[in-house]
Design a protein around this motif. Structure first.
Motif, mmCIF file in Angstrom:
data_model
loop_
_atom_site.group_PDB
_atom_site.id
_atom_site.type_symbol
_atom_site.label_atom_id
_atom_site.label_comp_id
_atom_site.label_asym_id
_atom_site.label_seq_id
_atom_site.Cartn_x
_atom_site.Cartn_y
_atom_site.Cartn_z
ATOM 1 N N ASN A 117 -25.379 56.620 76.076
ATOM 2 C CA ASN A 117 -24.277 57.485 76.505
ATOM 3 C C ASN A 117 -24.549 58.969 76.295
ATOM 4 O O ASN A 117 -23.755 59.814 76.727
ATOM 5 N N VAL A 118 -25.668 59.284 75.614
ATOM 6 C CA VAL A 118 -25.971 60.692 75.322
ATOM 7 C C VAL A 118 -27.432 60.977 75.651
ATOM 8 O O VAL A 118 -28.216 60.063 75.915
ATOM 9 N N LYS A 119 -27.781 62.263 75.636
ATOM 10 C CA LYS A 119 -29.180 62.675 75.800
ATOM 11 C C LYS A 119 -29.684 63.145 74.448
ATOM 12 O O LYS A 119 -28.983 63.861 73.734
ATOM 13 N N LEU B 227 -18.642 63.695 73.297
ATOM 14 C CA LEU B 227 -20.099 63.728 73.287
ATOM 15 C C LEU B 227 -20.751 62.980 74.443
ATOM 16 O O LEU B 227 -21.958 63.114 74.671
ATOM 17 N N THR B 228 -19.994 62.191 75.183
ATOM 18 C CA THR B 228 -20.569 61.425 76.287
ATOM 19 C C THR B 228 -21.288 62.354 77.269
ATOM 20 O O THR B 228 -20.721 63.340 77.748
ATOM 21 N N GLY B 229 -22.552 62.039 77.546
ATOM 22 C CA GLY B 229 -23.340 62.827 78.484
ATOM 23 C C GLY B 229 -23.904 64.107 77.908
ATOM 24 O O GLY B 229 -24.637 64.836 78.608
ATOM 25 N N ALA C 255 -24.949 69.634 70.753
ATOM 26 C CA ALA C 255 -24.676 69.338 69.343
ATOM 27 C C ALA C 255 -26.000 69.234 68.608
ATOM 28 O O ALA C 255 -27.041 68.954 69.206
ATOM 29 N N LEU C 256 -25.970 69.455 67.303
ATOM 30 C CA LEU C 256 -27.187 69.461 66.493
ATOM 31 C C LEU C 256 -26.953 68.727 65.186
ATOM 32 O O LEU C 256 -25.979 68.985 64.481
ATOM 33 N N ILE C 257 -27.864 67.807 64.858
ATOM 34 C CA ILE C 257 -27.859 67.155 63.552
ATOM 35 C C ILE C 257 -28.784 67.955 62.651
ATOM 36 O O ILE C 257 -29.978 68.085 62.921
ATOM 37 N N THR C 258 -28.248 68.509 61.575
ATOM 38 C CA THR C 258 -29.037 69.370 60.701
ATOM 39 C C THR C 258 -28.562 69.213 59.270
ATOM 40 O O THR C 258 -27.814 68.272 58.957
ATOM 41 N N TYR C 259 -28.969 70.111 58.392
ATOM 42 C CA TYR C 259 -28.586 70.021 56.989
ATOM 43 C C TYR C 259 -28.643 71.398 56.361
ATOM 44 O O TYR C 259 -29.125 72.362 56.962
ATOM 45 N N GLU C 260 -28.123 71.468 55.138
ATOM 46 C CA GLU C 260 -28.070 72.742 54.424
ATOM 47 C C GLU C 260 -29.466 73.217 54.007
ATOM 48 O O GLU C 260 -30.325 72.405 53.706
ATOM 49 N N PRO C 261 -29.665 74.535 53.992
ATOM 50 C CA PRO C 261 -28.719 75.620 54.246
ATOM 51 C C PRO C 261 -28.676 76.060 55.708
ATOM 52 O O PRO C 261 -27.982 77.009 56.040
ATOM 53 N N ILE C 262 -29.438 75.359 56.575
ATOM 54 C CA ILE C 262 -29.434 75.723 57.994
ATOM 55 C C ILE C 262 -28.017 75.645 58.555
ATOM 56 O O ILE C 262 -27.586 76.512 59.320
ATOM 57 N N ALA C 263 -27.288 74.606 58.159
ATOM 58 C CA ALA C 263 -25.936 74.409 58.678
ATOM 59 C C ALA C 263 -25.038 75.603 58.366
ATOM 60 O O ALA C 263 -24.306 76.097 59.231
ATOM 61 N N SER C 264 -25.086 76.065 57.118
ATOM 62 C CA SER C 264 -24.235 77.202 56.733
ATOM 63 C C SER C 264 -24.599 78.460 57.507
ATOM 64 O O SER C 264 -23.722 79.258 57.871
#
Length: 326
Positions: free
Chosen positions: A160-162, A130-132, A182-191
């Motif tokens: 270390n990240v954007k 995930l760096t950068g 990368a994306l931080i999300t949750y159900e049901p969007i993730a599925s």
């Protein structure tokens, strides 16, 4: 059901459809019958157990009114003005509100996230890479908690990240179009996203148990004046919860209908949640016999809340309304 419909239904951590707020406004403005307990809940599986309880007649309409205010912000504003008595909120939302001077008391535990909050990346990216990279996340308490835990697991810092802020209704479209690594999300969007083979889960709330919890929070005024009704509400909630834990077919269909999903989709969503029962809630609300105090301290540190503005844990939680069976 379209992806857009699912997003609109499950954005419990942001403002929901404006119509829900408009529909709720008259309910708050009118004079309420004496003793009526007003409960705010978003459209989320753990919260909607109250609707299932109402279906079964366990929350009589002359004593309880369920309201959808559409967002945590609107709910907290209504709590502050005593327009509502009880709200379903995440633990971090309650702690942030208390740090800002709103004296809420947690009277019940609804669920823990055990994989319903996730971090998704485009293959072959892993947590070690995930760096950068650019991480999309929804600004706010839960997003901040997941980001903190993700970076800690990756041995990284925000330097270390954007980071890119993105509202839940844009999670899938902007991520799948390549705006984020990368994306931080949750159900049901993730599925929905993970149905596409080029994406993979690289971290989830299953790896940080107990941190993301949903609770019942009440005002001190409601605790003083509506004790019996609060006990009845919690009894009704845990009765409905038991039906879902036992996979009662008709109740599964009812809850799925309230959430605007089919029963199969509901089972996928529930797999990422730990719907706690009365005994688990009672244990959690008794700090001397649980990890609750440690969890709250950890969340306060993650959210950078000022300890000086916070009371002792035993003044923020109570099990008194769980100890009486009806």
């Amino acid at each position: 059901m379209s992806t857009t419909q699912l997003h609109a239904t499950f954005t419990r951590r942001q403002i929901l459809a404006a119509c829900s707020i408009c529909m709720a406004a008259p309910l708050l403005a009118c004079t309420q019958p004496h003793g009526l307990v007003k409960i705010s809940r978003h459209t989320w599986p753990g919260y909607m157990l109250l609707d299932l309880a109402r279906d079964h007649g366990w929350l009589p309409e002359d004593q309880f009114r369920l309201i959808n205010l559409g967002s945590a912000k609107g709910t907290l504003r209504a709590l502050a003005s005593n327009s509502i008595d009880v709200a379903c909120l995440t633990l971090d939302e309650v702690l942030t509100a208390r740090a800002n001077g709103l004296e809420l008391v947690i009277i019940g535990l609804i669920n823990f996230s055990r994989g319903a909050d996730v971090v998704i990346a485009r293959k072959p990216l892993t947590i070690e890479q995930l760096t950068g990279k650019t991480i999309g996340f929804e600004s706010g308490a839960v997003g901040q908690v997941m980001l903190h835990q993700l970076l800690q697991a990756a041995h990284l810092t925000t330097q270390n990240v954007k980071l890119a802020s993105v509202t839940a209704d844009e999670h899938e479209s902007r991520f799948t179009q390549g705006e984020f690594d990368a994306l931080i999300t949750y159900e049901p969007i993730a599925s929905n996203i993970l149905q596409q083979p080029q994406f993979q889960r690289i971290y989830s709330s299953r790896q940080c148990p107990d941190l993301i919890a949903d609770v019942f929070a009440s005002t001190s005024d409601a605790i003083e004046h509506h004790g019996p009704q609060l006990t009845r509400m919690l009894n009704a909630h845990y009765r409905a919860q038991q039906l879902i834990r036992l996979a009662h077919p008709h109740s599964i269909k009812q809850l799925a209908s309230h959430l605007a999903v089919n029963p199969e989709e509901l089972q996928t969503i529930l797999a990422g949640l730990d719907l706690v029962d009365r005994k688990q809630a009672l244990d959690w609300l008794t700090p001397k016999t649980s990890r609750t105090e440690e969890t709250i301290r950890q969340l306060m540190q993650i959210l950078q809340l000022n300890n000086k503005n916070m009371p002792k844990v035993e003044h923020m939680i109570t099990a008194q309304f769980l100890e009486v069976q009806q």
